[in-house]
Design an enzyme around this catalytic site. Structure first.
Site, PDB file in Angstrom:
ATOM      1  N   SER A  12       8.304  16.020   2.973  1.00  0.00           N
ATOM      2  CA  SER A  12       8.479  17.243   3.774  1.00  0.00           C
ATOM      3  C   SER A  12       8.119  16.979   5.243  1.00  0.00           C
ATOM      4  O   SER A  12       8.733  17.548   6.150  1.00  0.00           O
ATOM      5  CB  SER A  12       7.673  18.408   3.197  1.00  0.00           C
ATOM      6  OG  SER A  12       6.296  18.188   3.330  1.00  0.00           O
ATOM      7  N   ARG A  62      -2.062  -7.258  -2.358  1.00  0.00           N
ATOM      8  CA  ARG A  62      -1.828  -6.310  -1.256  1.00  0.00           C
ATOM      9  C   ARG A  62      -1.226  -7.039  -0.053  1.00  0.00           C
ATOM     10  O   ARG A  62      -0.298  -6.560   0.589  1.00  0.00           O
ATOM     11  CB  ARG A  62      -3.164  -5.659  -0.876  1.00  0.00           C
ATOM     12  CG  ARG A  62      -3.042  -4.542   0.124  1.00  0.00           C
ATOM     13  CD  ARG A  62      -4.365  -3.871   0.384  1.00  0.00           C
ATOM     14  NE  ARG A  62      -4.983  -3.294  -0.792  1.00  0.00           N
ATOM     15  CZ  ARG A  62      -4.551  -2.204  -1.426  1.00  0.00           C
ATOM     16  NH1 ARG A  62      -3.502  -1.546  -1.002  1.00  0.00           N
ATOM     17  NH2 ARG A  62      -5.177  -1.752  -2.491  1.00  0.00           N
ATOM     18  N   ASN A 104      -0.811   7.985  11.470  1.00  0.00           N
ATOM     19  CA  ASN A 104      -0.901   8.507  10.103  1.00  0.00           C
ATOM     20  C   ASN A 104      -1.264   9.978  10.138  1.00  0.00           C
ATOM     21  O   ASN A 104      -2.006  10.427  11.018  1.00  0.00           O
ATOM     22  CB  ASN A 104      -1.987   7.746   9.324  1.00  0.00           C
ATOM     23  CG  ASN A 104      -2.092   8.201   7.875  1.00  0.00           C
ATOM     24  OD1 ASN A 104      -1.076   8.370   7.191  1.00  0.00           O
ATOM     25  ND2 ASN A 104      -3.307   8.412   7.390  1.00  0.00           N
ATOM     26  N   HIS A 106      -3.118  12.906   7.869  1.00  0.00           N
ATOM     27  CA  HIS A 106      -4.046  13.010   6.741  1.00  0.00           C
ATOM     28  C   HIS A 106      -4.433  14.475   6.541  1.00  0.00           C
ATOM     29  O   HIS A 106      -4.826  15.160   7.500  1.00  0.00           O
ATOM     30  CB  HIS A 106      -5.306  12.173   7.006  1.00  0.00           C
ATOM     31  CG  HIS A 106      -6.278  12.266   5.883  1.00  0.00           C
ATOM     32  ND1 HIS A 106      -6.126  11.548   4.711  1.00  0.00           N
ATOM     33  CD2 HIS A 106      -7.392  13.018   5.720  1.00  0.00           C
ATOM     34  CE1 HIS A 106      -7.116  11.853   3.888  1.00  0.00           C
ATOM     35  NE2 HIS A 106      -7.896  12.737   4.466  1.00  0.00           N
ATOM     36  N   SER A 133      -5.227  16.154  10.139  1.00  0.00           N
ATOM     37  CA  SER A 133      -5.548  15.271  11.271  1.00  0.00           C
ATOM     38  C   SER A 133      -4.442  14.237  11.422  1.00  0.00           C
ATOM     39  O   SER A 133      -3.888  13.755  10.422  1.00  0.00           O
ATOM     40  CB  SER A 133      -6.848  14.503  11.020  1.00  0.00           C
ATOM     41  OG  SER A 133      -7.911  15.379  10.724  1.00  0.00           O
ATOM     42  N   THR A 138      -6.076   2.176  11.964  1.00  0.00           N
ATOM     43  CA  THR A 138      -6.856   0.953  12.147  1.00  0.00           C
ATOM     44  C   THR A 138      -7.164   0.430  10.749  1.00  0.00           C
ATOM     45  O   THR A 138      -6.766   1.041   9.756  1.00  0.00           O
ATOM     46  CB  THR A 138      -8.169   1.241  12.904  1.00  0.00           C
ATOM     47  OG1 THR A 138      -8.922   2.180  12.142  1.00  0.00           O
ATOM     48  CG2 THR A 138      -7.911   1.784  14.292  1.00  0.00           C
ATOM     49  N   ASP A 142      -8.296   5.908   6.961  1.00  0.00           N
ATOM     50  CA  ASP A 142      -8.492   7.280   7.465  1.00  0.00           C
ATOM     51  C   ASP A 142      -9.590   7.383   8.530  1.00  0.00           C
ATOM     52  O   ASP A 142     -10.169   8.450   8.728  1.00  0.00           O
ATOM     53  CB  ASP A 142      -8.806   8.252   6.311  1.00  0.00           C
ATOM     54  CG  ASP A 142      -7.672   8.358   5.303  1.00  0.00           C
ATOM     55  OD1 ASP A 142      -6.511   8.149   5.704  1.00  0.00           O
ATOM     56  OD2 ASP A 142      -7.943   8.625   4.123  1.00  0.00           O
TER      57      ASP A 142
END
Ligand code: GRF
Length: 201
Positions: A12, A62, A104, A106, A133, A138, A142
């Site tokens: 969304s 990862r 990002n 959050h 936020s 980095t 978060d």
């Protein structure tokens, strides 16, 4: 400005960014998801934006997933990388590679409630305020410098669903606005500070 959007789900926020893209001078070169079932991929296709699916399950670490992800991203040479509900922890190497150009969103008033299930945790903690936020990414999850926040009041009758809905409405307004600051060259990361028009935010 050329950008890439990373998603994992409904998209969304992606939709809101697509809807505002002309006004905010953003040319979305591709949308990348780590889940093939992410509805956001359909939203991108509908807007004629190239899509990629890269399942993290195909990779043994990862770092290997992040390397494959950056190989796709770098094909497009983007000036901004937008994490719009991308539910992956990123390796330090990956975050350093895009330092100062990765944003990002959050769903909490950081530094409160980093991590998952923020709406539920906020209700359980009997907070009176919640929100969203947007921060530079980095290597600390978060924890990057906060650029902008929007808050909503919590009512006694709120459920996880009602709160999710109200916070998302704020997300859809705030993210395009912040991206526009960036495409206008007004928003920068300097050291550990987000700067707008040369002033620390
Ligand atoms: C949003 O709440 C965003 O803040 C969080 O994940 C959710 C994604 O929603 N990171 P959508 O996929 O944009 O609808």
């Amino acid at each position: 400005m050329n950008g890439i959007v990373l998603i994992s789900g409904n998209g969304s926020n992606l939709q809101s960014i697509i809807d505002h893209s002309t006004a905010i001078d953003l040319d979305i070169k591709a949308v990348i998801s780590n889940h093939s079932s992410a509805y956001g991929l359909k939203r991108a296709e509908h807007a004629n934006i190239p899509t990629h699916t890269l399942s993290h399950k195909q990779f043994s670490s990862r770092e290997k997933f992040d390397q494959a992800l950056s190989n796709i991203i770098n094909q497009y040479n983007p000036e901004i990388i937008i994490l719009a509900g991308f539910m992956r922890i990123l390796s330090a190497k990956f975050t350093h590679q895009y330092s100062g150009k990765m944003l990002n969103i959050h769903p909490s008033l950081l530094p409160k409630f980093p991590g998952l299930n923020t709406h539920q945790r906020v209700i359980e903690s009997k907070e009176r305020q919640h929100g969203v936020s947007i921060h530079f990414v980095t290597e600390q999850l978060d924890r990057g410098p906060i650029i902008a926040q929007a808050s909503v009041d919590i009512c006694d009758t709120d459920t996880t669903e009602s709160l999710t809905e109200r916070v998302l409405l704020e997300e859809h307004k705030l993210f395009p606005k912040v991206i526009h600051w960036f495409t206008q060259g007004r928003l920068k990361l300097k050291g550990n500070h987000a700067m707008l028009d040369g002033k620390v935010l």
